[in-house]
Design an enzyme around this catalytic site. Structure first.
Site, short mmCIF file in Angstrom:
data_model
loop_
_atom_site.label_atom_id
_atom_site.label_comp_id
_atom_site.label_asym_id
_atom_site.label_seq_id
_atom_site.Cartn_x
_atom_site.Cartn_y
_atom_site.Cartn_z
N ARG A 66 0.83 -1.21 0.00
CA ARG A 66 0.00 0.00 0.00
C ARG A 66 0.86 1.26 0.00
O ARG A 66 0.54 2.25 -0.67
CB ARG A 66 -0.94 -0.01 1.20
CG ARG A 66 -2.04 -1.06 1.11
CD ARG A 66 -2.83 -1.16 2.39
NE ARG A 66 -3.87 -2.19 2.30
CZ ARG A 66 -4.26 -2.93 3.32
NH1 ARG A 66 -3.70 -2.78 4.52
NH2 ARG A 66 -5.22 -3.83 3.16
N CYS A 101 4.23 -12.32 1.76
CA CYS A 101 2.95 -11.60 1.85
C CYS A 101 3.14 -10.12 2.12
O CYS A 101 2.21 -9.33 1.95
CB CYS A 101 2.07 -12.22 2.93
SG CYS A 101 2.77 -12.17 4.59
#
Length: 312
Positions: A129, A239
């Protein structure tokens, strides 16, 4: 009457909330009683940034240990937290219908990303993000945060941050989606692989339990997640890497097919590789692997390596 199935879950409000949804659905589908067993994971015991904790498994390894020891019958994971490598002795028996995979912005006054002033502080604990926020070129300032959903939202309410970016799926499962100012279009911010999906995991020799869990499996959700995770595995990205991936089942000339989009973004947003691929529903893993190789051919490894160099 058979004993209740012991469902292992993390202690957070989000984890127990989504596990309760699974337990309720399983009771309704099978008539079998389910009891929740809370487990504390390593990721729950530290406030360190996720990307410094050694990669995947920090929220899942303790649950897997409980499974293998026979102290729980199955576990509910946020699928994006699971390592991409198979776990010996365990199997993903079901992937329930996936919740909306998009990221969501919460702001104090309801402003969207495009309406926030340059310099606005946006909280997120995700390198993906952060990279994609920088790439938007809006002058927003990502701020590192950890903690549960309520504590993150509290930083907006107190004025410490102008906004936070969270998974829309988590906000919906907690009933907090009314606070969402913007569900971010994947064209602007591709979600993490498997975001919004749950994984129901049990021991590979527990056929009876697996059969019960399969009643909750959603075929399209499963194959979309398989494509996204095959891409992640082929990239050898954890991840927490700045990788976005989203697969969808779409109409094509000859029927349904899987469409996969993916991106790898430099930590500062200065460069990115974005590509897509399609294929038959039966070839989800191959589609993910093929798209990962195309990304690597276009320089994805260098972009992920730049992130590692910046942290060193």
């Amino acid at each position: 009457m058979p004993a209740p199935l012991r469902l292992g879950t993390r202690r957070s409000a989000l984890a127990t909330g989504q596990s309760t949804l699974v337990a309720d659905a399983l009771r309704e589908a099978t008539g079998r009683d389910v009891e929740l067993v809370t487990v504390t994971t390593f990721g729950d015991q530290t406030s360190a940034p996720l990307h410094t904790l050694g990669g995947q498994g920090v929220f899942t390894s303790a649950l897997r240990d409980e499974l293998l020891a026979g102290r729980i019958d199955f576990a509910v994971h946020s699928y994006k937290d699971l390592p991409t490598a198979p776990a010996d002795g365990l199997v993903i028996a079901a992937v329930p219908l996936r919740e909306d995979p998009r990221d969501a912005l919460v702001t104090r006054d309801g402003a969207t990303l495009g309406e926030l002033a340059p310099g606005a502080r946006i909280g997120t604990g995700s390198l993906r993000r952060v990279a994609q926020l920088h790439a938007m070129g809006l002058g927003l300032v990502p701020m590192p945060i950890r903690g549960n959903v309520d504590s993150r939202l509290g930083k907006v309410e107190s004025g410490e941050l102008e906004g936070v970016v969270l998974a829309l799926s988590g906000l919906r499962r907690l009933g907090r989606d009314g606070q969402v100012a913007e569900a971010i279009d994947p064209i602007a911010m591709l979600p993490a692989a498997a975001q919004g999906a749950l994984a129901l995991e049990c021991r590979s020799d527990a056929d009876d339990t697996a059969d019960l869990l399969k009643t909750l499996d959603d075929h399209y959700s499963r194959i979309c997640v398989e494509a996204e995770r095959a891409l992640l595995a082929t990239l050898e990205a954890g991840c927490s890497a700045p990788v976005g991936a989203l697969a969808e089942v779409v109409e094509a000339e000859n029927g349904l097919e899987i469409s996969l989009r993916a991106s790898v973004t430099a930590a500062d947003g200065s460069d990115a590789v974005k590509l897509s691929a399609t294929g038959a529903l039966t070839d989800a893993v191959e589609v993910g692997q093929r798209l990962a190789r195309l990304l690597l051919d276009d320089g994805a490894a260098e972009l992920m390596g730049a992130r590692d160099d910046a942290r060193a």
